[in-house]
Design a protein around this motif. Structure first.
Motif, PDB file in Angstrom:
ATOM      1  N   THR A  53     -49.713  79.127  -9.132  1.00 27.85           N
ATOM      2  CA  THR A  53     -48.297  79.275  -8.752  1.00 27.85           C
ATOM      3  C   THR A  53     -47.961  79.476  -7.213  1.00 27.85           C
ATOM      4  O   THR A  53     -49.152  79.334  -6.598  1.00 27.85           O
ATOM      5  N   ALA A  54     -47.096  79.470  -6.930  1.00 24.83           N
ATOM      6  CA  ALA A  54     -46.551  79.549  -5.576  1.00 24.83           C
ATOM      7  C   ALA A  54     -47.126  80.995  -4.813  1.00 24.83           C
ATOM      8  O   ALA A  54     -47.844  81.212  -3.724  1.00 24.83           O
ATOM      9  N   GLN A  55     -47.154  82.088  -5.801  1.00 28.85           N
ATOM     10  CA  GLN A  55     -47.607  83.481  -5.382  1.00 28.85           C
ATOM     11  C   GLN A  55     -49.132  83.314  -5.325  1.00 28.85           C
ATOM     12  O   GLN A  55     -49.679  83.847  -4.321  1.00 28.85           O
ATOM     13  N   HIS A  56     -49.750  82.469  -6.078  1.00 34.40           N
ATOM     14  CA  HIS A  56     -51.296  82.445  -5.893  1.00 34.40           C
ATOM     15  C   HIS A  56     -51.561  81.672  -4.541  1.00 34.40           C
ATOM     16  O   HIS A  56     -52.612  82.038  -3.770  1.00 34.40           O
ATOM     17  N   ARG A  57     -50.893  80.556  -4.156  1.00 37.15           N
ATOM     18  CA  ARG A  57     -50.778  79.819  -2.783  1.00 37.15           C
ATOM     19  C   ARG A  57     -50.829  80.860  -1.830  1.00 37.15           C
ATOM     20  O   ARG A  57     -51.436  81.016  -0.753  1.00 37.15           O
ATOM     21  N   ARG A  58     -49.712  81.762  -1.782  1.00 42.06           N
ATOM     22  CA  ARG A  58     -49.511  82.591  -0.774  1.00 42.06           C
ATOM     23  C   ARG A  58     -50.661  83.605  -0.704  1.00 42.06           C
ATOM     24  O   ARG A  58     -51.060  83.996   0.452  1.00 42.06           O
ATOM     25  N   ASP A  59     -51.117  84.107  -1.933  1.00 34.54           N
ATOM     26  CA  ASP A  59     -52.250  85.169  -1.830  1.00 34.54           C
ATOM     27  C   ASP A  59     -53.401  84.622  -1.264  1.00 34.54           C
ATOM     28  O   ASP A  59     -54.181  85.228  -0.537  1.00 34.54           O
ATOM     29  N   GLU A  61     -53.679  82.135   0.902  1.00 33.09           N
ATOM     30  CA  GLU A  61     -53.504  81.923   2.389  1.00 33.09           C
ATOM     31  C   GLU A  61     -53.681  83.186   3.272  1.00 33.09           C
ATOM     32  O   GLU A  61     -54.436  83.231   4.083  1.00 33.09           O
ATOM     33  N   VAL A  62     -53.271  84.543   2.415  1.00 35.84           N
ATOM     34  CA  VAL A  62     -53.419  85.660   2.970  1.00 35.84           C
ATOM     35  C   VAL A  62     -55.139  85.855   2.890  1.00 35.84           C
ATOM     36  O   VAL A  62     -55.631  86.221   4.256  1.00 35.84           O
ATOM     37  N   GLU A  64     -57.374  83.755   2.991  1.00 34.35           N
ATOM     38  CA  GLU A  64     -58.248  82.936   4.068  1.00 34.35           C
ATOM     39  C   GLU A  64     -58.006  83.542   5.489  1.00 34.35           C
ATOM     40  O   GLU A  64     -58.821  83.392   6.317  1.00 34.35           O
TER      41      GLU A  64
END
Length: 106
Positions: A53-59, A61-62, A64
């Protein structure tokens, strides 16, 4: 003053030897605060579970970005220790883990 200059200046003085923990801790607190890394001595972030999900990708990135800064804090702590102590603490997975172990052992 750049981060590398601050670390170099601290390393000209006395590194952590096991008998100077109190003053070393104060210097490291100041240094990591100046580098905006102090939070890595007090908090741990866990890698998000797999997902698409888009939320997973944001999480992710944070996480990393946090991991990269944590490695900087980890390296800074190690580089400001006497060589004899590095081996005892290099196995720590996070800067917080190292900080906590140092506090209870020294």
């Amino acid at each position: 003053m750049t981060c590398k200059n601050i670390i170099a200046d601290l390393n000209k003085g006395e590194k952590l030897t096991g008998t100077n923990y109190d003053i070393w801790r104060k210097k490291m607190t100041f240094l990591l605060n100046e580098q905006e890394l102090y939070e890595h001595l007090t908090t741990v972030m866990t890698k998000p579970r797999e997902g698409s999900t888009a939320q997973h990708r944001r999480d992710l990135e944070v996480f990393e970005a946090w991991s990269k800064k944590d490695r900087c804090a980890h390296f800074t702590l190690l580089s400001c220790m006497h060589d004899d102590l590095i081996g005892a603490y290099k196995h720590c997975l996070t800067a917080k883990e190292m900080w906590d172990q140092l506090r209870f052992r020294l």
